[in-house]
Motif scaffolding. Structure first.
Motif, PDB file in Angstrom:
ATOM      1  N   HIS A 133      48.889  40.351  55.000  1.00  0.00           N
ATOM      2  CA  HIS A 133      48.059  40.219  53.813  1.00  0.00           C
ATOM      3  C   HIS A 133      48.823  39.521  52.700  1.00  0.00           C
ATOM      4  CE1 HIS A 133      49.902  43.743  51.597  1.00  0.00           C
ATOM      5  NE2 HIS A 133      50.172  44.102  52.827  1.00  0.00           N
ATOM      6  N   ASP A 142      43.398  41.179  43.900  1.00  0.00           N
ATOM      7  CA  ASP A 142      42.862  40.576  45.119  1.00  0.00           C
ATOM      8  C   ASP A 142      43.768  40.923  46.293  1.00  0.00           C
ATOM      9  OD1 ASP A 142      40.569  38.795  44.229  1.00  0.00           O
ATOM     10  OD2 ASP A 142      42.171  37.992  42.960  1.00  0.00           O
ATOM     11  N   ARG A 143      43.148  40.968  47.461  1.00  0.00           N
ATOM     12  CA  ARG A 143      43.908  41.072  48.715  1.00  0.00           C
ATOM     13  C   ARG A 143      43.180  40.279  49.778  1.00  0.00           C
ATOM     14  NH1 ARG A 143      45.369  46.510  49.329  1.00  0.00           N
ATOM     15  NH2 ARG A 143      47.440  45.884  48.572  1.00  0.00           N
ATOM     16  N   TRP A 144      43.906  39.367  50.421  1.00  0.00           N
ATOM     17  CA  TRP A 144      43.351  38.549  51.488  1.00  0.00           C
ATOM     18  C   TRP A 144      44.229  38.660  52.727  1.00  0.00           C
ATOM     19  CZ3 TRP A 144      44.422  35.861  46.676  1.00  0.00           C
ATOM     20  CH2 TRP A 144      43.310  35.738  45.842  1.00  0.00           C
ATOM     21  N   LEU A 165      47.567  28.433  45.685  1.00  0.00           N
ATOM     22  CA  LEU A 165      47.253  29.701  45.032  1.00  0.00           C
ATOM     23  C   LEU A 165      48.260  30.013  43.933  1.00  0.00           C
ATOM     24  CD1 LEU A 165      45.687  32.318  44.737  1.00  0.00           C
ATOM     25  CD2 LEU A 165      47.030  33.276  46.616  1.00  0.00           C
ATOM     26  N   TRP A 169      46.914  33.060  52.833  1.00  0.00           N
ATOM     27  CA  TRP A 169      46.900  32.230  51.635  1.00  0.00           C
ATOM     28  C   TRP A 169      45.594  31.458  51.452  1.00  0.00           C
ATOM     29  CZ3 TRP A 169      50.442  33.101  48.106  1.00  0.00           C
ATOM     30  CH2 TRP A 169      51.684  33.630  48.493  1.00  0.00           C
ATOM     31  N   SER A 170      44.843  31.275  52.524  1.00  0.00           N
ATOM     32  CA  SER A 170      43.557  30.579  52.412  1.00  0.00           C
ATOM     33  C   SER A 170      42.429  31.519  52.011  1.00  0.00           C
ATOM     34  CB  SER A 170      43.221  29.867  53.729  1.00  0.00           C
ATOM     35  OG  SER A 170      44.189  28.866  54.010  1.00  0.00           O
ATOM     36  N   ARG A 171      42.797  32.755  51.658  1.00  0.00           N
ATOM     37  CA  ARG A 171      41.878  33.744  51.094  1.00  0.00           C
ATOM     38  C   ARG A 171      40.829  34.221  52.099  1.00  0.00           C
ATOM     39  NH1 ARG A 171      41.578  31.512  44.790  1.00  0.00           N
ATOM     40  NH2 ARG A 171      43.251  30.007  45.073  1.00  0.00           N
ATOM     41  N   GLU A 172      41.243  34.324  53.368  1.00  0.00           N
ATOM     42  CA  GLU A 172      40.373  34.924  54.362  1.00  0.00           C
ATOM     43  C   GLU A 172      40.226  36.413  54.055  1.00  0.00           C
ATOM     44  OE1 GLU A 172      43.391  33.639  54.761  1.00  0.00           O
ATOM     45  OE2 GLU A 172      43.547  32.331  56.516  1.00  0.00           O
ATOM     46  N   SER A 217      48.627  39.874  48.703  1.00  0.00           N
ATOM     47  CA  SER A 217      48.052  40.751  47.687  1.00  0.00           C
ATOM     48  C   SER A 217      48.491  40.287  46.302  1.00  0.00           C
ATOM     49  CB  SER A 217      48.481  42.198  47.917  1.00  0.00           C
ATOM     50  OG  SER A 217      47.959  42.687  49.135  1.00  0.00           O
TER      51      SER A 217
END
Length: 246
Positions: free
Chosen positions: A237, A220-222, A35, A225-228, A239
């Motif tokens: 998170h 973005d916020r997941w 990322l 790191w694998s963007r779940e 962010s």
């Protein structure tokens, strides 16, 4: 008590990689580097709290020029001694306020390190410092846990997170000031050794407001790191806030 390197002096630096071994596995490192390299594009990356180079070294190996800011000479000396460490520029200083030359396409602060800034003012300064280093369109990335206050029953201020035959660890929370501390009790040759580290916990929405004060906007916020997807059950998170172009 902290030494001249703060809470990350020689006694911590000499065992940091080993004690955090699960964070150095490819499963932990590769998604983060993927990322960050994507966000860096063809530009430079700035790591706040670069430490021993857990992410800086593999990111540089991808061809991304990396500079790091850290208060601990003990930690960064280990970074410099590792293969490829000489390619990582290091500035000793407080990453909330220390400036380095040039601009960057991505700045990042990972592994709960935003909480090492123990006042709200310092955390706001950190966002402003990141924004000042970013090129227009650049991004500031923070990885941090969601405060575990849902696990606190009335009248309790401690949450254990490690219990074993050789020691135990727990966090304490002050819900008025958002101060927290991590406490570690380790049994060594039948004798208990105690360490503690102060932090300030921070909420996602509070971070978004800090970003707005610095002229950044949430992109973005997941959950990781694998963007779940980030949900109300997420315990942490990643962010990404963007500096507007133009």
């Amino acid at each position: 008590m902290p030494d001249e390197d703060g809470y990350f002096g020689e006694s911590v630096a000499e065992r940091y990689d080993e004690s955090s071994a699960d964070m150095f596995t490819p499963e932990a490192v590769d998604p983060a580097v993927d990322l960050l390299a994507e966000l860096a594009g063809g530009g430079r990356a700035l790591e706040f709290g670069v430490g021993t180079g857990r992410l800086a070294l593999p990111l540089a190996a991808r061809g991304v020029p990396v500079h790091g800011i850290d208060m601990s000479r003990a930690m960064t000396s280990r970074l410099s001694a590792k293969p490829g460490g000489g390619a990582i520029g290091v500035t000793i200083g407080d990453f909330a306020t220390t400036r380095v030359p040039g601009t960057f396409t991505v700045a990042y602060l990972v592994f709960n390190t935003i909480n090492n800034l123990t006042t709200q003012d310092a955390q706001v300064d950190c966002f402003r410092n990141a924004a000042a280093h970013l090129e227009p369109g650049g991004c500031f990335v923070v990885e941090v846990g969601v405060p575990e206050l849902r696990r606190l029953p009335p009248g309790q201020n401690a949450v254990p997170f490690r219990v074993g035959p050789t020691g135990w660890a727990f966090d304490t929370y002050d819900t008025v000031t958002q101060a927290m501390s991590s406490h570690y009790v380790t049994l060594v040759d039948g004798r208990a050794e105690y360490e503690h580290y102060p932090f300030r916990y921070v909420w996602p929405a509070e971070l978004d407001l800090m970003a707005r004060l610095a002229g950044l906007r949430l992109r973005d916020r997941w959950e990781g790191w694998s963007r779940e997807p980030f949900t109300h059950e997420s315990r942490g998170h990643v962010s990404v806030w963007e500096k507007p172009a133009g």
